[in-house]
Design a protein around this motif. Structure first.
Motif, PDB file in Angstrom:
ATOM      1  N   LEU A 168     -11.459  16.200  -6.919  1.00  0.00           N
ATOM      2  CA  LEU A 168     -10.805  15.112  -6.204  1.00  0.00           C
ATOM      3  C   LEU A 168     -10.437  13.953  -7.130  1.00  0.00           C
ATOM      4  N   GLU A 169     -11.235  13.731  -8.165  1.00  0.00           N
ATOM      5  CA  GLU A 169     -10.920  12.655  -9.110  1.00  0.00           C
ATOM      6  C   GLU A 169      -9.664  12.994  -9.911  1.00  0.00           C
ATOM      7  N   VAL A 170      -9.512  14.280 -10.253  1.00  0.00           N
ATOM      8  CA  VAL A 170      -8.305  14.712 -10.959  1.00  0.00           C
ATOM      9  C   VAL A 170      -7.093  14.541 -10.059  1.00  0.00           C
ATOM     10  N   LEU A 171      -7.244  14.899  -8.785  1.00  0.00           N
ATOM     11  CA  LEU A 171      -6.150  14.736  -7.827  1.00  0.00           C
ATOM     12  C   LEU A 171      -5.724  13.273  -7.733  1.00  0.00           C
ATOM     13  N   SER A 172      -6.672  12.367  -7.556  1.00  0.00           N
ATOM     14  CA  SER A 172      -6.322  10.953  -7.415  1.00  0.00           C
ATOM     15  C   SER A 172      -5.698  10.403  -8.689  1.00  0.00           C
ATOM     16  N   ALA A 173      -6.127  10.918  -9.855  1.00  0.00           N
ATOM     17  CA  ALA A 173      -5.538  10.478 -11.122  1.00  0.00           C
ATOM     18  C   ALA A 173      -4.084  10.922 -11.217  1.00  0.00           C
ATOM     19  N   LYS A 174      -3.801  12.155 -10.797  1.00  0.00           N
ATOM     20  CA  LYS A 174      -2.424  12.658 -10.811  1.00  0.00           C
ATOM     21  C   LYS A 174      -1.555  11.866  -9.832  1.00  0.00           C
ATOM     22  N   VAL A 175      -2.093  11.599  -8.652  1.00  0.00           N
ATOM     23  CA  VAL A 175      -1.362  10.826  -7.648  1.00  0.00           C
ATOM     24  C   VAL A 175      -1.032   9.442  -8.194  1.00  0.00           C
ATOM     25  N   GLN A 176      -2.028   8.787  -8.789  1.00  0.00           N
ATOM     26  CA  GLN A 176      -1.822   7.447  -9.337  1.00  0.00           C
ATOM     27  C   GLN A 176      -0.751   7.456 -10.425  1.00  0.00           C
ATOM     28  N   ALA A 177      -0.792   8.453 -11.296  1.00  0.00           N
ATOM     29  CA  ALA A 177       0.149   8.523 -12.407  1.00  0.00           C
ATOM     30  C   ALA A 177       1.587   8.721 -11.916  1.00  0.00           C
TER      31      ALA A 177
ATOM     32  N   ILE B 179      -1.210   9.840   5.755  1.00  0.00           N
ATOM     33  CA  ILE B 179      -0.748  10.365   7.043  1.00  0.00           C
ATOM     34  C   ILE B 179      -0.800  11.882   6.966  1.00  0.00           C
ATOM     35  N   THR B 180      -1.471  12.519   7.888  1.00  0.00           N
ATOM     36  CA  THR B 180      -1.608  13.979   7.855  1.00  0.00           C
ATOM     37  C   THR B 180      -0.637  14.633   8.834  1.00  0.00           C
ATOM     38  N   ALA B 181      -0.127  15.786   8.448  1.00  0.00           N
ATOM     39  CA  ALA B 181       0.784  16.543   9.309  1.00  0.00           C
ATOM     40  C   ALA B 181       0.032  17.080  10.518  1.00  0.00           C
TER      41      ALA B 181
ATOM     42  N   MET C 218       0.841  -1.201   0.000  1.00  0.00           N
ATOM     43  CA  MET C 218       0.000   0.000   0.000  1.00  0.00           C
ATOM     44  C   MET C 218       0.877   1.252   0.000  1.00  0.00           C
ATOM     45  N   TYR C 219       0.600   2.156  -0.925  1.00  0.00           N
ATOM     46  CA  TYR C 219       1.356   3.406  -0.966  1.00  0.00           C
ATOM     47  C   TYR C 219       0.928   4.321   0.185  1.00  0.00           C
ATOM     48  N   ARG C 220       1.911   5.005   0.768  1.00  0.00           N
ATOM     49  CA  ARG C 220       1.655   5.934   1.861  1.00  0.00           C
ATOM     50  C   ARG C 220       1.832   7.362   1.352  1.00  0.00           C
ATOM     51  N   ILE C 221       0.862   8.209   1.659  1.00  0.00           N
ATOM     52  CA  ILE C 221       0.880   9.603   1.217  1.00  0.00           C
ATOM     53  C   ILE C 221       0.918  10.503   2.447  1.00  0.00           C
ATOM     54  N   PHE C 222       1.857  11.439   2.446  1.00  0.00           N
ATOM     55  CA  PHE C 222       1.973  12.405   3.539  1.00  0.00           C
ATOM     56  C   PHE C 222       1.297  13.693   3.099  1.00  0.00           C
ATOM     57  N   LEU C 223       0.221  14.064   3.785  1.00  0.00           N
ATOM     58  CA  LEU C 223      -0.591  15.227   3.425  1.00  0.00           C
ATOM     59  C   LEU C 223      -0.320  16.371   4.396  1.00  0.00           C
ATOM     60  N   VAL C 224       0.166  17.486   3.851  1.00  0.00           N
ATOM     61  CA  VAL C 224       0.478  18.659   4.666  1.00  0.00           C
ATOM     62  C   VAL C 224      -0.498  19.759   4.279  1.00  0.00           C
ATOM     63  N   GLU C 225      -1.573  19.880   5.029  1.00  0.00           N
ATOM     64  CA  GLU C 225      -2.656  20.820   4.720  1.00  0.00           C
ATOM     65  C   GLU C 225      -3.266  21.291   6.026  1.00  0.00           C
TER      66      GLU C 225
ATOM     67  N   LEU D 108     -11.353  15.865   3.633  1.00  0.00           N
ATOM     68  CA  LEU D 108     -11.926  15.440   2.349  1.00  0.00           C
ATOM     69  C   LEU D 108     -10.892  14.704   1.500  1.00  0.00           C
ATOM     70  N   VAL D 109      -9.698  15.281   1.414  1.00  0.00           N
ATOM     71  CA  VAL D 109      -8.636  14.677   0.598  1.00  0.00           C
ATOM     72  C   VAL D 109      -8.238  13.317   1.181  1.00  0.00           C
ATOM     73  N   LYS D 110      -8.079  13.277   2.475  1.00  0.00           N
ATOM     74  CA  LYS D 110      -7.691  12.026   3.149  1.00  0.00           C
ATOM     75  C   LYS D 110      -8.727  10.933   2.890  1.00  0.00           C
ATOM     76  N   LYS D 111     -10.001  11.265   3.082  1.00  0.00           N
ATOM     77  CA  LYS D 111     -11.073  10.279   2.899  1.00  0.00           C
ATOM     78  C   LYS D 111     -11.124   9.794   1.454  1.00  0.00           C
ATOM     79  N   HIS D 112     -10.973  10.717   0.504  1.00  0.00           N
ATOM     80  CA  HIS D 112     -11.042  10.347  -0.910  1.00  0.00           C
ATOM     81  C   HIS D 112      -9.883   9.433  -1.296  1.00  0.00           C
ATOM     82  N   LEU D 113      -8.673   9.804  -0.920  1.00  0.00           N
ATOM     83  CA  LEU D 113      -7.508   8.995  -1.293  1.00  0.00           C
ATOM     84  C   LEU D 113      -7.535   7.632  -0.610  1.00  0.00           C
ATOM     85  N   GLU D 114      -8.017   7.581   0.627  1.00  0.00           N
ATOM     86  CA  GLU D 114      -8.123   6.293   1.311  1.00  0.00           C
ATOM     87  C   GLU D 114      -9.150   5.390   0.631  1.00  0.00           C
TER      88      GLU D 114
END
Length: 223
Positions: free
Chosen positions: A105-114, A29-31, A1-8, A16-22
């Protein structure tokens, strides 16, 4: 599983971002401490950073530069200040992409995946350890502290790897010698002392005085 560090620091957007990506199967992991983003980044052992530009204490540009001193992990900026100058500044500081707020949010997840697919398709891993602001990079054999980078010998890297992994615990001289010279039963005990003393001098010059403490009759410890 990929781990993403979110600083917001916007709690609603962060949630919202955390829930969507999960929901896409990522571990987010949020700061929490915006004065210690670098330390939290290292402890998160993440594969990608989502970094807001406007933050408490220091802005995203600062933290992007600090992360770049110790890692080549992908960094995506999230910001409502999406003018050309900020985009250019983000890229020159080491960012991989810049996403303007508000975003889909769908665009964000697509960029993250790519970007995850591009970065880790050949098995590149994350290999950092942190102790009181000092970041040990096992991948390139360096130690970074307050902007200074120390190049470590093979033995110095192995000693610090063991001590960092067991910070707060005494590591015996026998354990260190076994790790360094596994197949040589004739290594003089003084050889380890020479290696430790040389490493201590290097740490002292970088401002890390007293980092390795001797426990007489027991071994060494990062207190």
């Amino acid at each position: 599983m990929y781990r993403i560090f979110l600083v917001e620091d916007d709690e609603m957007l962060c949630s919202l971002v955390k829930k969507h990506l999960e929901s896409w199967g990522y571990h987010v992991i949020t700061a929490e401490d915006f004065s210690d983003v670098l330390g939290e980044f290292v402890r998160a052992e993440s594969h990608l950073v989502l970094l807001d530009l406007k933050l408490p204490c220091y802005n995203g540009f600062h933290w992007c530069e600090e992360i770049r001193k110790v890692s080549q992990i992908p960094i995506l900026f999230l910001s409502s200040a999406a003018d050309d100058m900020n985009m250019v500044m983000a890229m020159t500081r080491g960012a991989d992409d810049f996403i303007a707020k508000p975003f889909n949010l769908e665009v964000l997840s697509a960029k993250v995946q790519a970007i995850l697919r591009r970065t880790y398709s050949f098995g590149t891993g994350v290999n950092l350890l942190e102790y009181r602001g000092a970041v040990l990079n096992l991948g390139n054999g360096t130690l970074n502290y307050r902007g200074k980078t120390l190049d470590l010998t093979r033995n110095e890297l192995r000693i610090l790897d063991l001590l960092f992994a067991r910070a707060g615990q005494v590591v015996s001289r026998d354990a260190i010698m076994q790790m360094l010279w596994q197949n040589d039963a004739f290594v003089d005990d003084n050889t380890l002392t020479v290696n430790i003393n040389r490493l201590r001098r290097k740490l002292d010059e970088a401002g890390l005085e007293g980092m390795i403490v001797t426990k007489k009759g027991q071994g060494y410890i990062l207190p």
